[in-house]
Design a protein around this motif. Structure first.
Motif, PDB file in Angstrom:
ATOM      1  N   LEU A 186       9.169  41.853   3.178  1.00  0.00           N
ATOM      2  CA  LEU A 186       9.277  41.297   4.522  1.00  0.00           C
ATOM      3  C   LEU A 186       8.641  39.775   4.451  1.00  0.00           C
ATOM      4  CD1 LEU A 186       8.161  44.228   6.449  1.00  0.00           C
ATOM      5  CD2 LEU A 186      10.449  43.388   6.323  1.00  0.00           C
ATOM      6  N   HIS A 187       9.137  38.806   4.477  1.00  0.00           N
ATOM      7  CA  HIS A 187       8.825  37.484   4.180  1.00  0.00           C
ATOM      8  C   HIS A 187       8.722  36.960   5.760  1.00  0.00           C
ATOM      9  CE1 HIS A 187       9.350  33.415   2.210  1.00  0.00           C
ATOM     10  NE2 HIS A 187       8.234  33.740   2.417  1.00  0.00           N
ATOM     11  N   TYR A 188       7.257  36.787   6.143  1.00  0.00           N
ATOM     12  CA  TYR A 188       6.985  35.936   7.312  1.00  0.00           C
ATOM     13  C   TYR A 188       6.894  34.599   7.059  1.00  0.00           C
ATOM     14  CZ  TYR A 188       5.935  40.595   9.805  1.00  0.00           C
ATOM     15  OH  TYR A 188       5.827  41.519  10.519  1.00  0.00           O
ATOM     16  N   ILE A 189       7.772  33.774   7.784  1.00  0.00           N
ATOM     17  CA  ILE A 189       7.849  32.202   7.593  1.00  0.00           C
ATOM     18  C   ILE A 189       7.526  31.595   8.861  1.00  0.00           C
ATOM     19  CG2 ILE A 189       9.052  30.407   6.717  1.00  0.00           C
ATOM     20  CD1 ILE A 189      10.929  32.322   5.397  1.00  0.00           C
ATOM     21  N   MET A 190       6.330  30.742   8.869  1.00  0.00           N
ATOM     22  CA  MET A 190       5.714  30.042   9.912  1.00  0.00           C
ATOM     23  C   MET A 190       6.680  28.772   9.873  1.00  0.00           C
ATOM     24  SD  MET A 190       2.206  29.058  11.269  1.00  0.00           S
ATOM     25  CE  MET A 190       1.560  30.667  11.610  1.00  0.00           C
ATOM     26  N   ARG A 191       6.946  28.355  11.226  1.00  0.00           N
ATOM     27  CA  ARG A 191       7.783  27.114  11.428  1.00  0.00           C
ATOM     28  C   ARG A 191       6.631  26.078  11.418  1.00  0.00           C
ATOM     29  NH1 ARG A 191       8.818  24.365  16.077  1.00  0.00           N
ATOM     30  NH2 ARG A 191       8.228  26.292  17.339  1.00  0.00           N
ATOM     31  N   ASP A 192       7.103  24.847  10.935  1.00  0.00           N
ATOM     32  CA  ASP A 192       6.230  23.698  10.713  1.00  0.00           C
ATOM     33  C   ASP A 192       6.580  23.121  11.984  1.00  0.00           C
ATOM     34  OD1 ASP A 192       5.905  20.739  10.634  1.00  0.00           O
ATOM     35  OD2 ASP A 192       5.334  21.227   8.616  1.00  0.00           O
ATOM     36  N   GLU A 193       5.362  22.965  12.822  1.00  0.00           N
ATOM     37  CA  GLU A 193       5.194  22.623  14.186  1.00  0.00           C
ATOM     38  C   GLU A 193       5.833  21.300  14.355  1.00  0.00           C
ATOM     39  OE1 GLU A 193       0.625  20.296  14.044  1.00  0.00           O
ATOM     40  OE2 GLU A 193       0.981  22.034  15.014  1.00  0.00           O
ATOM     41  N   THR A 194       6.512  20.359  13.425  1.00  0.00           N
ATOM     42  CA  THR A 194       7.002  19.030  13.577  1.00  0.00           C
ATOM     43  C   THR A 194       8.219  19.484  13.686  1.00  0.00           C
ATOM     44  OG1 THR A 194       7.386  18.601  11.408  1.00  0.00           O
ATOM     45  CG2 THR A 194       5.279  17.703  12.538  1.00  0.00           C
ATOM     46  N   VAL A 195       8.738  20.588  13.429  1.00  0.00           N
ATOM     47  CA  VAL A 195      10.296  20.960  13.246  1.00  0.00           C
ATOM     48  C   VAL A 195      10.657  21.714  14.730  1.00  0.00           C
ATOM     49  CG1 VAL A 195      12.166  22.477  12.148  1.00  0.00           C
ATOM     50  CG2 VAL A 195      10.251  20.952  10.880  1.00  0.00           C
ATOM     51  N   PHE A 196      11.621  21.160  15.262  1.00  0.00           N
ATOM     52  CA  PHE A 196      12.317  21.847  16.621  1.00  0.00           C
ATOM     53  C   PHE A 196      12.926  23.200  16.042  1.00  0.00           C
ATOM     54  CE2 PHE A 196      12.856  17.174  17.897  1.00  0.00           C
ATOM     55  CZ  PHE A 196      12.119  17.261  18.942  1.00  0.00           C
ATOM     56  N   PRO A 197      12.889  24.045  17.032  1.00  0.00           N
ATOM     57  CA  PRO A 197      13.432  25.551  16.629  1.00  0.00           C
ATOM     58  C   PRO A 197      14.882  25.400  16.562  1.00  0.00           C
ATOM     59  CG  PRO A 197      11.880  25.659  18.762  1.00  0.00           C
ATOM     60  CD  PRO A 197      12.006  24.027  18.373  1.00  0.00           C
ATOM     61  N   GLU A 198      15.604  24.677  17.176  1.00  0.00           N
ATOM     62  CA  GLU A 198      17.100  24.592  16.815  1.00  0.00           C
ATOM     63  C   GLU A 198      17.495  24.112  15.507  1.00  0.00           C
ATOM     64  OE1 GLU A 198      15.257  23.105  19.184  1.00  0.00           O
ATOM     65  OE2 GLU A 198      16.001  23.941  20.961  1.00  0.00           O
ATOM     66  N   ASP A 199      16.487  23.114  15.043  1.00  0.00           N
ATOM     67  CA  ASP A 199      16.820  22.883  13.569  1.00  0.00           C
ATOM     68  C   ASP A 199      16.218  23.775  12.584  1.00  0.00           C
ATOM     69  OD1 ASP A 199      17.774  20.231  14.314  1.00  0.00           O
ATOM     70  OD2 ASP A 199      15.985  19.333  14.524  1.00  0.00           O
ATOM     71  N   TYR A 200      15.140  24.515  12.655  1.00  0.00           N
ATOM     72  CA  TYR A 200      14.590  25.533  11.850  1.00  0.00           C
ATOM     73  C   TYR A 200      15.347  26.232  11.484  1.00  0.00           C
ATOM     74  CZ  TYR A 200      11.105  29.079  10.531  1.00  0.00           C
ATOM     75  OH  TYR A 200      10.661  29.880  10.082  1.00  0.00           O
ATOM     76  N   LYS A 201      16.327  26.992  11.987  1.00  0.00           N
ATOM     77  CA  LYS A 201      17.215  27.971  11.569  1.00  0.00           C
ATOM     78  C   LYS A 201      18.355  27.404  10.617  1.00  0.00           C
ATOM     79  CE  LYS A 201      20.546  31.375  13.093  1.00  0.00           C
ATOM     80  NZ  LYS A 201      21.205  32.228  14.285  1.00  0.00           N
ATOM     81  N   LYS A 202      18.664  25.928  10.843  1.00  0.00           N
ATOM     82  CA  LYS A 202      19.555  25.179   9.913  1.00  0.00           C
ATOM     83  C   LYS A 202      18.687  24.926   8.607  1.00  0.00           C
ATOM     84  CE  LYS A 202      20.261  20.918  11.074  1.00  0.00           C
ATOM     85  NZ  LYS A 202      20.806  19.848  11.626  1.00  0.00           N
ATOM     86  N   PHE A 203      17.631  24.421   8.749  1.00  0.00           N
ATOM     87  CA  PHE A 203      16.855  24.206   7.559  1.00  0.00           C
ATOM     88  C   PHE A 203      16.353  25.324   6.511  1.00  0.00           C
ATOM     89  CE2 PHE A 203      15.145  20.245  10.054  1.00  0.00           C
ATOM     90  CZ  PHE A 203      16.316  19.500   9.746  1.00  0.00           C
ATOM     91  N   TRP A 204      16.021  26.197   7.370  1.00  0.00           N
ATOM     92  CA  TRP A 204      15.761  27.583   6.522  1.00  0.00           C
ATOM     93  C   TRP A 204      17.023  27.938   5.583  1.00  0.00           C
ATOM     94  CZ3 TRP A 204      18.612  32.309   6.506  1.00  0.00           C
ATOM     95  CH2 TRP A 204      18.073  33.072   5.647  1.00  0.00           C
ATOM     96  N   ARG A 205      18.442  27.897   6.258  1.00  0.00           N
ATOM     97  CA  ARG A 205      19.411  28.441   5.388  1.00  0.00           C
ATOM     98  C   ARG A 205      19.825  27.398   4.486  1.00  0.00           C
ATOM     99  NH1 ARG A 205      23.582  32.080   7.417  1.00  0.00           N
ATOM    100  NH2 ARG A 205      24.803  32.396   5.581  1.00  0.00           N
ATOM    101  N   MET A 206      19.554  26.219   4.456  1.00  0.00           N
ATOM    102  CA  MET A 206      19.904  25.376   3.483  1.00  0.00           C
ATOM    103  C   MET A 206      19.069  25.595   2.485  1.00  0.00           C
ATOM    104  SD  MET A 206      20.153  21.712   5.672  1.00  0.00           S
ATOM    105  CE  MET A 206      19.780  20.789   4.338  1.00  0.00           C
ATOM    106  N   ALA A 207      17.604  25.969   2.687  1.00  0.00           N
ATOM    107  CA  ALA A 207      16.503  26.240   1.553  1.00  0.00           C
ATOM    108  C   ALA A 207      16.890  27.517   1.125  1.00  0.00           C
ATOM    109  CB  ALA A 207      15.167  25.916   2.147  1.00  0.00           C
ATOM    110  N   HIS A 208      17.104  28.442   1.697  1.00  0.00           N
ATOM    111  CA  HIS A 208      17.666  29.650   1.209  1.00  0.00           C
ATOM    112  C   HIS A 208      18.837  29.749   0.050  1.00  0.00           C
ATOM    113  CE1 HIS A 208      18.774  34.048   0.988  1.00  0.00           C
ATOM    114  NE2 HIS A 208      19.864  33.783   1.239  1.00  0.00           N
ATOM    115  N   GLU A 209      19.924  29.078   0.614  1.00  0.00           N
ATOM    116  CA  GLU A 209      21.177  28.813  -0.388  1.00  0.00           C
ATOM    117  C   GLU A 209      20.707  27.921  -1.545  1.00  0.00           C
ATOM    118  OE1 GLU A 209      24.067  27.097   2.175  1.00  0.00           O
ATOM    119  OE2 GLU A 209      24.364  28.927   3.283  1.00  0.00           O
ATOM    120  N   GLU A 210      20.011  27.229  -1.526  1.00  0.00           N
ATOM    121  CA  GLU A 210      19.473  26.493  -2.934  1.00  0.00           C
ATOM    122  C   GLU A 210      18.362  27.360  -3.560  1.00  0.00           C
ATOM    123  OE1 GLU A 210      16.139  22.757  -4.083  1.00  0.00           O
ATOM    124  OE2 GLU A 210      17.429  22.613  -1.939  1.00  0.00           O
TER     125      GLU A 210
END
Length: 262
Positions: free
Chosen positions: A141-165
């Motif tokens: 179980l990987h708990y990932i805290m969002r950086d406070e400077t990132v909008f929630p709408e972008d967080y999902k997209k950025f996580w997916r990019m990092a995950h695939e990489e």
């Protein structure tokens, strides 16, 4: 809309981890089966090991990862969850926590599930460890805290990019990961007064994502180390507060199951 409540807890002072895990499985779990209310499925994840932080951290005082179990309770709707958390008569489950948990430190995430494709999904091999067939013997179980400077709408997209990489840069993980599920913090979490009252938590940290990774055995779960380091060093936009993020190696105990878990 289906919704899942994920509750991470720390054992009460004076208990060993074995005593704590035995209590929640056989005593607290029995209460859940007897009361049930509108629970669709109830899964306990008993922590074997956990880690948090970064090598670059100068202060290693974060105790967020000091958790001993994560309970996943699924409901068919938000209304079913609310009726379970706030019954007309106080539930035995809500009064039982003080016997095994340090309740003020509970972490709650109300989540919506998203299945993430993996290159090598579940096979017929599964030694079990008390796990339901077809779900995988080990869970991270990987708990990932969002950086406070990132909008929630972008967080999902950025996580997916990092995950695939990270998957492409982690050949051992790519070979051994059997299932991945993203549990996204849903908007219902903004109305969590009932959960705070039920679980008696005080100022819990906020996690917008919990990613679950399944592996065949404890030997293969080591592949996650390769993956998480690649995630932390992904070349895309910064999206996570890694010093406050953590992961837990767990074994899964199914208490209630109506909805298939695989």
């Amino acid at each position: 809309m289906p919704i899942k409540l994920m509750a991470a807890s720390r054992k009460r002072p004076g208990l060993t981890r074995a005593e704590y895990q035995r209590y929640i499985e056989f005593y607290h779990g029995t209460i859940a089966r007897q009361e049930r209310f509108k629970i669709d499925s109830y899964v306990q994840n008993h922590v074997i090991d956990g880690a948090f932080g970064l090598l670059s951290d100068t202060d290693h005082q974060n105790k967020t990862a000091d958790r001993d179990a994560v309970v996943e309770i699924s409901f068919k709707s938000f209304r079913d969850m609310m009726e379970t958390l706030e019954p007309a008569v106080p539930s035995a489950a809500s009064q039982d926590g003080k016997f095994f948990a340090n309740e003020s430190t509970n972490i709650i995430v109300m989540a919506e599930e998203e299945e993430i494709p993996v290159p090598t999904p579940l096979t017929t091999f599964n030694p079990g460890l008390g796990i339901v067939k077809g779900v995988g013997a080990m869970k991270v179980l990987h708990y990932i805290m969002r950086d406070e400077t990132v909008f929630p709408e972008d967080y999902k997209k950025f996580w997916r990019m990092a995950h695939e990489e990270a998957v492409e840069k982690s050949p051992y993980y790519k070979e051994q990961a059997r299932r991945v599920q993203a549990n996204w913090r849903c908007r219902a979490n903004d109305n969590d007064g009932a959960a705070r009252k039920h679980f008696k938590m005080v100022d819990p940290p906020v996690y917008d994502l919990v990613v679950t990774h399944w592996f065949d055995t404890m030997e293969q779960v080591g592949a996650f180390r390769q993956y998480v380091e690649a995630m932390q060093n992904a070349t895309g936009p910064r999206f996570a507060n890694w010093s406050q993020s953590f992961y837990l190696y767990t074994k899964q105990i199914v208490i209630i199951r109506d909805t298939p878990l695989s």
